[in-house]
Design a protein around this motif. Structure first.
Motif, short mmCIF file in Angstrom:
data_model
loop_
_atom_site.label_atom_id
_atom_site.label_comp_id
_atom_site.label_asym_id
_atom_site.label_seq_id
_atom_site.Cartn_x
_atom_site.Cartn_y
_atom_site.Cartn_z
N THR A 178 50.71 -19.39 65.99
CA THR A 178 50.56 -19.79 67.38
C THR A 178 49.35 -20.70 67.57
OG1 THR A 178 49.30 -17.77 67.70
CG2 THR A 178 51.64 -17.71 68.28
N ASN A 179 49.28 -21.25 68.77
CA ASN A 179 48.16 -22.10 69.18
C ASN A 179 46.96 -21.20 69.46
OD1 ASN A 179 46.38 -23.70 70.68
ND2 ASN A 179 48.02 -24.85 71.67
N ILE A 180 45.88 -21.35 68.67
CA ILE A 180 44.68 -20.53 68.92
C ILE A 180 43.51 -21.39 69.38
CG2 ILE A 180 45.29 -18.57 67.45
CD1 ILE A 180 43.44 -19.81 65.26
N THR A 181 43.83 -22.58 69.94
CA THR A 181 42.78 -23.35 70.62
C THR A 181 42.56 -22.70 71.99
OG1 THR A 181 44.20 -24.88 71.85
CG2 THR A 181 43.72 -25.43 69.54
N HIS B 236 43.12 -23.49 74.86
CA HIS B 236 43.92 -23.99 75.98
C HIS B 236 44.33 -22.80 76.85
CE1 HIS B 236 47.23 -25.79 78.23
NE2 HIS B 236 46.66 -26.96 77.96
N PRO B 237 44.13 -22.89 78.18
CA PRO B 237 44.32 -21.68 79.00
C PRO B 237 45.77 -21.18 79.02
CG PRO B 237 43.80 -23.61 80.36
CD PRO B 237 43.57 -24.01 78.93
N ASP B 238 46.75 -22.08 78.94
CA ASP B 238 48.15 -21.63 79.01
C ASP B 238 48.81 -21.54 77.65
OD1 ASP B 238 48.07 -21.55 81.83
OD2 ASP B 238 48.20 -23.76 81.84
N ASP B 239 48.58 -22.54 76.79
CA ASP B 239 49.29 -22.58 75.51
C ASP B 239 48.51 -21.92 74.38
OD1 ASP B 239 51.17 -23.94 76.92
OD2 ASP B 239 50.57 -25.93 76.21
N GLY B 240 47.20 -21.81 74.52
CA GLY B 240 46.38 -21.21 73.47
C GLY B 240 45.80 -19.88 73.92
N ILE B 241 44.56 -19.61 73.52
CA ILE B 241 43.95 -18.32 73.84
C ILE B 241 42.79 -18.49 74.82
CG2 ILE B 241 44.67 -17.25 71.67
CD1 ILE B 241 41.71 -17.54 70.72
N GLY B 242 42.83 -19.59 75.61
CA GLY B 242 41.73 -19.86 76.54
C GLY B 242 41.55 -18.77 77.59
N ALA B 243 42.66 -18.09 77.94
CA ALA B 243 42.57 -17.07 78.99
C ALA B 243 42.26 -15.69 78.41
CB ALA B 243 43.88 -17.02 79.78
N THR C 49 35.05 -22.52 71.57
CA THR C 49 34.31 -23.77 71.76
C THR C 49 35.02 -24.93 71.05
OG1 THR C 49 32.92 -23.07 69.91
CG2 THR C 49 32.03 -22.73 72.10
N ARG C 50 36.25 -24.71 70.61
CA ARG C 50 37.02 -25.82 70.01
C ARG C 50 37.66 -26.64 71.13
NH1 ARG C 50 34.33 -26.68 66.60
NH2 ARG C 50 33.07 -25.14 67.64
N ARG C 51 38.27 -27.76 70.73
CA ARG C 51 38.96 -28.62 71.70
C ARG C 51 40.27 -27.94 72.13
NH1 ARG C 51 42.47 -33.22 70.51
NH2 ARG C 51 42.06 -32.87 68.31
N PRO C 52 40.46 -27.72 73.43
CA PRO C 52 41.74 -27.12 73.85
C PRO C 52 42.87 -28.13 73.63
CG PRO C 52 40.17 -27.25 75.69
CD PRO C 52 39.59 -28.04 74.56
N ILE C 53 43.95 -27.71 73.04
CA ILE C 53 45.08 -28.60 72.77
C ILE C 53 46.33 -27.99 73.39
CG2 ILE C 53 46.52 -29.64 70.97
CD1 ILE C 53 44.02 -29.61 69.16
N ALA C 54 47.04 -28.78 74.19
CA ALA C 54 48.26 -28.28 74.84
C ALA C 54 49.40 -28.22 73.83
CB ALA C 54 48.63 -29.20 76.01
#
Lengths: 424, 157
Positions: free
Chosen positions: A87-90, A92-99, A146-151
């Motif tokens: 999965t996306n572990i950047t 990103h609030p919706d596609d990654g683990i930002g939330a 602190t990585r770049r969020p990627i959609a």
């Protein structure tokens, strides 16, 4: 109520209790979404530590598919149960683990449960990560956030049959998940203990080197006995190690830190990527791992009886495989024969590499066909790929020749199948 | 005697079976486009096509060829050579024959590669003068001349 009726009610009650217990086991609350914390809110030293740990655990090895989108997931891991997509572990609030809060991240690392309460598949090695220390998990969280969020989301993982129903993983966890940090072994040095936490935890060495049972769990009774991964054989790291020279901490350090051990061989296959990641990890962490892993191999044949004289049965090999002898002379000898430029740099002789001494030819065949190629033009052990230069028959002959010439072990029986498999 | 087919012509050569194909091409058949660079399969100056696949001829023992067909720069259509000339891609020129042959394999298989596909395909061949950008431009130009073209071109013309 009749006796039959009472029995039926009783059975129903037992079943209901069973279902309730199963639900209780498989149900986990959703942890509230958070607004992704500002990168500047994390302690920069903690972030730097997290970066080292991410390299040590080679997170990007599975979670990066497209190099221009680091950690955005999408890479498929082939398992006996089907393809599992990382999965996306950047952040990103919706596609990654930002939330994900720190609490949600820790629950995923220790128990394999996503922020929304769903079970993760143990292709994500939380059965290892659970052994990390609280501090390590905090540092890794700080680095990831602190990585770049990627959609962009990875494709949905859809396993066949009952495995497609994620709550069954709860039963797997009940049986196989040994949760929490490892207690220190007071009889060992602090360096050994540190290495054990790193190797058993974030390093997840057993993920490839320990065979799995039919439910995909590591068979702890056969820990580090060697196992198959992506068509390669990850050799035993215990008393069954087929190495001919001892794996000392120094040899392991060279291997893990540079991809090349002077008395063994160059890292190949999935291990090449691991060594490239470990090359960026602080020396003392890699040293600690080598002390622990070397101790696992203390009873291996090579540790007890070193064989410094390389096996080279040139005449026997020439007699048994005359065609392959010419092939070796034209295609391999320019680098691998004594006196060749590469050998004068102190590279190990072929008879010291583990692949030729393994019970199966698969690693040897894959190295011949795919060669060794550091990605993106990076420096590192290099070997041309022979898949397009040699026919299947020629690769088979060459593998048989190498086995005869550089080991005193019996011939392999399944070389054609290994070549066909590598050709796919 | 060992038989081999190069650029559509059958040859017989009297050499040891482990002789590298490169030596046979240059010494026996006088096809001198492929160059001896490193002799270790690391530089690509000796690249030729073996049944449509680019290989390092310095590491192919001639006896292993069997029925497989060899093509060298001398036997290729001139589209790529012309593109390399138009882009002035050669400085010392030592790597160029290998570069052209490797590019030929790519464009025969796929005349519309992505920029990334082209770059990773060309990666095994080295140029010590550093004309890589011109070499890549030449491959793009040839792709267009062959009715295709490199998609998502990284470098603006």
């Amino acid at each position: 109520m009749t006796r039959g009726g009472a029995l039926a009610v009783g059975i129903l009650l037992v079943c209901a209790a069973g279902v309730a217990a199963a639900v209780a086991l498989a149900w986990h609350p959703e942890i509230d979404r958070i607004t992704p914390p500002a990168p500047g809110s994390f302690d920069r030293y903690l972030v730097a530590e997290g970066e080292d740990l991410a390299k040590l655990g080679n997170c990007a090895g599975c979670h990066t598919n497209d190099p221009s989108k680091p950690l955005a997931g999408g890479r498929a891991l082939d398992t006996p149960f089907g393809k599992v997509f990382a999965t996306n572990i950047t952040p990103h609030p919706d596609d990654g683990i930002g939330a994900w809060s720190g609490e949600a991240f820790e629950r995923a690392m220790r128990r394999g449960i996503a922020r929304d309460g769903t079970q993760l598949y143990p292709a994500f090695p939380y059965d290892h990560f659970t052994h990390a220390t609280d501090h390590q998990i905090e540092a890794l969280y700080a680095w990831l956030m602190t990585r770049r969020p990627i959609a962009g989301r990875a494709p949905e993982t859809r396993l066949a049959g009952i495995y497609g129903f994620r709550p069954v993983v709860a039963a797997w966890n009940a049986l196989y998940l040994n949760e929490g940090p490892l207690p220190a072994d007071a009889s060992r040095s602090s360096q050994w203990n540190r290495g054990r936490v790193l190797a058993e935890g974030l390093g997840h060495c057993g993920g490839c080197h320990t065979p799995r049972n039919r439910f995909g769990a590591e068979d702890i009774a056969r820990a580090y006995n060697g196992a198959w991964t992506e068509g390669w054989y990850a050799p035993p790291l215990n008393a069954h190690s087929p190495a001919v020279r001892p794996w000392t901490p120094d040899e392991l350090f060279a291997y893990l830190h540079t991809g090349l051990a002077p008395h063994h061989a160059a890292a190949a296959g999935p291990m090449a990527g691991v060594t490239r990641a470990l090359a960026q990890v602080p020396d003392e962490d890699v040293r600690a791992i080598t002390v622990y892993i070397a101790s696992l191999m203390a009873d291996a044949p090579a540790s007890k009886h070193d064989q410094p004289q390389p096996v080279d049965r040139l005449d026997v090999a020439q007699q048994q495989h005359p065609d392959a002898a010419a092939l070796y002379a034209g295609a391999c000898a320019t680098c691998h024969d004594p006196g060749a430029p590469m050998m004068q740099l102190g590279r190990p002789v072929l008879s010291w590499g583990t692949p030729l001494h393994e019970d199966n030819p698969h690693d040897t065949v894959r190295i011949i066909m795919q060669g060794l190629t550091p990605p993106g033009g990076a420096s590192g052990p290099t070997m041309p790929a022979y898949a397009d230069m040699l026919s299947d028959q020629q690769v088979q002959d060459l593998a048989a020749y190498l086995r005869t010439r550089f080991t005193d072990k019996p011939a392999w029986s399944n070389v054609p199948a290994a070549v066909a498999e590598a050709r796919k | 005697m060992i038989k081999l087919t190069v650029n559509g012509r059958a040859h017989q050569v009297d050499v040891d079976p482990d002789t590298p194909l490169l030596y046979v091409l240059r010494n026996d058949l006088e096809l001198n486009a492929a160059k001896f660079g490193c002799g270790l399969g690391q530089c690509g100056a000796c690249t030729v096509l073996l049944d449509d696949k680019p290989v390092f001829s310095c590491l192919v023992p001639v006896a292993t060829l069997g029925e497989r067909k060899v093509r060298t720069l001398e036997g290729l259509p001139k589209i790529l050579s012309a593109a390399f000339e138009a882009e002035q891609a050669a400085q010392c020129g030592y790597c160029i024959a290998g570069m052209i042959v490797r590019a030929q394999a790519l464009l025969e298989r796929n005349p519309r590669p992505t920029e990334q596909e082209m770059r990773s395909h060309m990666a095994p061949n080295l140029c010590r003068c550093g004309t890589h950008m011109r070499i890549l431009r030449a491959v793009r130009r040839a792709a267009e001349a062959m009715g295709g073209g490199v998609r998502d071109v990284a470098e603006q013309k």
